[in-house]
Enzyme design. Structure first.
Site, PDB file in Angstrom:
ATOM      1  N   ASP A 289     -29.673 -52.679  -6.406  1.00 42.34           N
ATOM      2  CA  ASP A 289     -29.323 -51.535  -5.560  1.00 42.34           C
ATOM      3  C   ASP A 289     -30.249 -51.551  -4.350  1.00 42.34           C
ATOM      4  OD1 ASP A 289     -27.556 -48.777  -6.466  1.00 42.34           O
ATOM      5  OD2 ASP A 289     -28.780 -48.645  -4.640  1.00 42.34           O
TER       6      ASP A 289
ATOM      7  N   ASP B 273     -30.227 -55.556  -0.894  1.00 42.75           N
ATOM      8  CA  ASP B 273     -29.213 -55.078   0.049  1.00 42.75           C
ATOM      9  C   ASP B 273     -28.082 -56.105  -0.032  1.00 42.75           C
ATOM     10  OD1 ASP B 273     -27.551 -54.606   2.186  1.00 42.75           O
ATOM     11  OD2 ASP B 273     -29.162 -54.296   3.638  1.00 42.75           O
ATOM     12  N   VAL B 274     -26.943 -55.706  -0.535  1.00 45.75           N
ATOM     13  CA  VAL B 274     -25.864 -56.674  -0.787  1.00 45.75           C
ATOM     14  C   VAL B 274     -25.243 -57.250   0.485  1.00 45.75           C
ATOM     15  CG1 VAL B 274     -25.239 -55.891  -3.111  1.00 45.75           C
ATOM     16  CG2 VAL B 274     -24.161 -54.822  -1.108  1.00 45.75           C
TER      17      VAL B 274
ATOM     18  N   ASN C  51     -19.984 -54.292  -7.173  1.00 46.19           N
ATOM     19  CA  ASN C  51     -19.491 -52.919  -7.167  1.00 46.19           C
ATOM     20  C   ASN C  51     -20.036 -52.057  -6.029  1.00 46.19           C
ATOM     21  OD1 ASN C  51     -18.689 -50.266  -8.591  1.00 46.19           O
ATOM     22  ND2 ASN C  51     -20.927 -50.154  -8.498  1.00 46.19           N
TER      23      ASN C  51
ATOM     24  N   TYR D 221     -12.631 -48.412   5.199  1.00 52.21           N
ATOM     25  CA  TYR D 221     -12.757 -48.445   3.728  1.00 52.21           C
ATOM     26  C   TYR D 221     -11.494 -49.032   3.101  1.00 52.21           C
ATOM     27  CZ  TYR D 221     -13.604 -46.716  -1.034  1.00 52.21           C
ATOM     28  OH  TYR D 221     -13.794 -46.622  -2.396  1.00 52.21           O
TER      29      TYR D 221
ATOM     30  N   LYS E  24     -11.103 -52.602   1.015  1.00 45.37           N
ATOM     31  CA  LYS E  24     -10.688 -52.704  -0.383  1.00 45.37           C
ATOM     32  C   LYS E  24      -9.442 -53.598  -0.521  1.00 45.37           C
ATOM     33  CE  LYS E  24     -13.995 -50.207  -2.066  1.00 45.37           C
ATOM     34  NZ  LYS E  24     -15.049 -50.873  -2.857  1.00 45.37           N
TER      35      LYS E  24
ATOM     36  N   THR F  97     -18.115 -39.114  -8.719  1.00 46.59           N
ATOM     37  CA  THR F  97     -19.440 -39.721  -8.486  1.00 46.59           C
ATOM     38  C   THR F  97     -20.012 -39.112  -7.205  1.00 46.59           C
ATOM     39  OG1 THR F  97     -18.647 -41.467  -7.020  1.00 46.59           O
ATOM     40  CG2 THR F  97     -18.592 -41.949  -9.384  1.00 46.59           C
TER      41      THR F  97
HETATM   42  N1  LIG Z   1     -15.920 -42.715  -6.566  1.00 41.73           N
HETATM   43  C1  LIG Z   1     -14.655 -43.027  -6.374  1.00 41.73           C
HETATM   44  O1  LIG Z   1     -13.776 -42.168  -6.360  1.00 41.73           O
HETATM   45  C2  LIG Z   1     -14.229 -44.457  -6.176  1.00 41.73           C
HETATM   46  C3  LIG Z   1     -12.872 -44.774  -6.257  1.00 41.73           C
HETATM   47  C4  LIG Z   1     -12.480 -46.090  -6.080  1.00 41.73           C
HETATM   48  C5  LIG Z   1     -13.431 -47.067  -5.811  1.00 41.73           C
HETATM   49  N2  LIG Z   1     -14.742 -46.713  -5.731  1.00 41.73           N
HETATM   50  C6  LIG Z   1     -15.701 -47.793  -5.457  1.00 41.73           C
HETATM   51  O2  LIG Z   1     -16.593 -47.895  -6.550  1.00 41.73           O
HETATM   52  C7  LIG Z   1     -17.830 -48.430  -6.094  1.00 41.73           C
HETATM   53  C8  LIG Z   1     -18.961 -47.548  -6.571  1.00 41.73           C
HETATM   54  O3  LIG Z   1     -18.762 -46.259  -6.031  1.00 41.73           O
HETATM   55  P1  LIG Z   1     -19.478 -44.950  -6.616  1.00 41.73           P
HETATM   56  O4  LIG Z   1     -18.484 -43.878  -6.508  1.00 41.73           O
HETATM   57  O5  LIG Z   1     -20.117 -45.258  -7.917  1.00 41.73           O
HETATM   58  O6  LIG Z   1     -20.575 -44.731  -5.457  1.00 41.73           O
HETATM   59  P2  LIG Z   1     -22.077 -44.186  -5.486  1.00 41.73           P
HETATM   60  O7  LIG Z   1     -22.382 -43.780  -4.091  1.00 41.73           O
HETATM   61  O8  LIG Z   1     -22.262 -43.205  -6.604  1.00 41.73           O
HETATM   62  O9  LIG Z   1     -22.917 -45.491  -5.863  1.00 41.73           O
HETATM   63  C9  LIG Z   1     -22.940 -46.605  -4.991  1.00 41.73           C
HETATM   64  C10 LIG Z   1     -24.279 -47.316  -5.160  1.00 41.73           C
HETATM   65  O10 LIG Z   1     -24.269 -48.440  -4.266  1.00 41.73           O
HETATM   66  C11 LIG Z   1     -25.533 -48.507  -3.647  1.00 41.73           C
HETATM   67  N3  LIG Z   1     -25.434 -49.201  -2.355  1.00 41.73           N
HETATM   68  C12 LIG Z   1     -24.903 -48.731  -1.199  1.00 41.73           C
HETATM   69  N4  LIG Z   1     -25.063 -49.641  -0.223  1.00 41.73           N
HETATM   70  C13 LIG Z   1     -25.704 -50.710  -0.785  1.00 41.73           C
HETATM   71  C14 LIG Z   1     -26.158 -51.953  -0.286  1.00 41.73           C
HETATM   72  N5  LIG Z   1     -26.008 -52.302   1.004  1.00 41.73           N
HETATM   73  N6  LIG Z   1     -26.779 -52.807  -1.132  1.00 41.73           N
HETATM   74  C15 LIG Z   1     -26.949 -52.474  -2.449  1.00 41.73           C
HETATM   75  N7  LIG Z   1     -26.555 -51.300  -2.962  1.00 41.73           N
HETATM   76  C16 LIG Z   1     -25.933 -50.431  -2.142  1.00 41.73           C
HETATM   77  C17 LIG Z   1     -25.973 -47.063  -3.468  1.00 41.73           C
HETATM   78  O11 LIG Z   1     -27.378 -46.956  -3.275  1.00 41.73           O
HETATM   79  C18 LIG Z   1     -25.478 -46.440  -4.775  1.00 41.73           C
HETATM   80  O12 LIG Z   1     -26.477 -46.508  -5.779  1.00 41.73           O
HETATM   81  C19 LIG Z   1     -17.712 -48.542  -4.578  1.00 41.73           C
HETATM   82  O13 LIG Z   1     -17.357 -49.863  -4.232  1.00 41.73           O
HETATM   83  C20 LIG Z   1     -16.584 -47.590  -4.247  1.00 41.73           C
HETATM   84  O14 LIG Z   1     -15.939 -47.917  -3.054  1.00 41.73           O
HETATM   85  C21 LIG Z   1     -15.171 -45.441  -5.916  1.00 41.73           C
END
Ligand SMILES: NC(=O)c1ccc[n+]([C@@H]2O[C@H](COP(=O)([O-])OP(=O)(O)OC[C@H]3O[C@@H](n4cnc5c(N)ncnc54)[C@H](O)[C@@H]3O)[C@@H](O)[C@H]2O)c1
Length: 264
Positions: free
Chosen positions: A47, A68-69, A95, A163, A167, A198
């Site tokens: 993370d 940092d991904v 993810n 976004y 995706k 989340t």
């Molecule tokens: N929450 C939703 O409704 C939802 C729906 C569909 C898809 N998603 C996808 O699921 C994934 C996770 O989302 P979430 O809801 O758990 O989000 P979240 O914000 O709760 O968690 C995301 C994590 O990614 C980390 N992050 C952000 N930028 C980063 C980087 N450059 N390098 C490393 N880490 C980084 C953040 O610090 C955080 O801990 C994402 O790809 C999101 O697009 C989420």
């Protein structure tokens, strides 16, 4: 209707496997790290948020690598560390993602916001797959799970243009990699969650409760997913229980993509 808890499930499908999870400090990644560890995997958590990542690693008994991904060197170091520490990379759950407010309608979204979202959501998946694949090929086995979203297949008038495009890219890239590496024992799937409760979603909806209500009405199950429900799908795709599933779009969306009229 009460929903079934997955917390009590104690399958041990991942004993002896090493799983790398990006965005493991929060939300879906955090829940997945918990679930993969509970199933016996050695979990490497990545993370950009060091405090959140460290605390997650402590909670699941995993190894944290600050990453940092979007940075190719850090991503390489992440997968190198996993391999050097545990001797294999069996699962990559790519993810990490962002959904910033400045990514909105095409009419108002600037190029900086567009690029930033593409980098974090799409380029990162390319980098993580590129770094994981050589280790998986070495052992002739692996499961890559890339987080896409239901918005990769459905349009929304409440647009987040970059976004959605990012995706769609994750979905297409996962399909292609799944086909390319299938005969090498490596499976690649895109996991498409519906709306999940989340911090990412809460941040988005806190700003606009009307938009939140407008979205909820479209979900047949009548609620947002819990992160643990997405984590259960991750564990399935990571395990040999999904051995004939590759190059697929794995929807966990409460029925949203199948709905025309929802129950009242
Ligand atoms: N929450 C939703 O409704 C939802 C729906 C569909 C898809 N998603 C996808 O699921 C994934 C996770 O989302 P979430 O809801 O758990 O989000 P979240 O914000 O709760 O968690 C995301 C994590 O990614 C980390 N992050 C952000 N930028 C980063 C980087 N450059 N390098 C490393 N880490 C980084 C953040 O610090 C955080 O801990 C994402 O790809 C999101 O697009 C989420």
């Amino acid at each position: 209707m009460p929903h079934r808890s997955t917390d009590a499930v104690v399958c041990r499908r991942l004993v002896g496997r090493t799983a790398v999870v990006t965005g493991a400090g929060s939300g879906i990644g955090l829940a997945a790290a918990h679930r993969l560890a509970a199933e016996g995997a050695r979990v490497v958590l990545a993370d950009i948020d060091e405090a959140a990542g460290r605390s997650a690693a402590k909670a699941v008994g995993g190894l944290f690598v600050a990453t940092d991904v979007t940075d190719p060197y850090m991503v390489e170091a992440l997968f190198d560390t996993a391999y050097e520490t545990y001797g294999s990379v069996d699962v990559a759950f790519n993810n990490a993602g962002i959904s910033p407010p400045e990514d909105d309608s095409i009419l108002t979204t600037g190029l900086d916001a567009w690029h930033r979202v593409q980098e974090v959501n799409l380029t990162s998946v390319y980098l993580c797959c590129k770094a994981a694949l050589p280790y998986m090929r070495r052992h002739g086995r692996g499961s890559i799970i890339n987080t896409a979203s239901f918005v990769a297949r459905m349009g929304a008038a409440t647009s987040q243009v970059s976004y959605t495009a990012s995706k769609g890219g994750v979905l297409a890239m996962s399909r292609e990699l799944g086909v390319q590496f299938a005969r090498e024992g490596i499976r690649v799937n895109a996991l498409s969650p519906g709306p999940v409760d989340t911090p990412l979603l809460r941040e988005l909806f806190a700003a606009d409760p009307v938009a939140a209500a407008r979205r909820l009405v479209h979900i047949p199950l009548g609620r947002f997913a819990r992160p643990e429900e997405i984590a259960a799908a991750v564990a399935f795709l990571a395990s040999d229980d999904s051995s004939f599933i590759t190059a697929a779009e794995f929807l966990v969306d409460g029925g949203i993509s199948g709905a025309y009229v929802t129950p009242v």
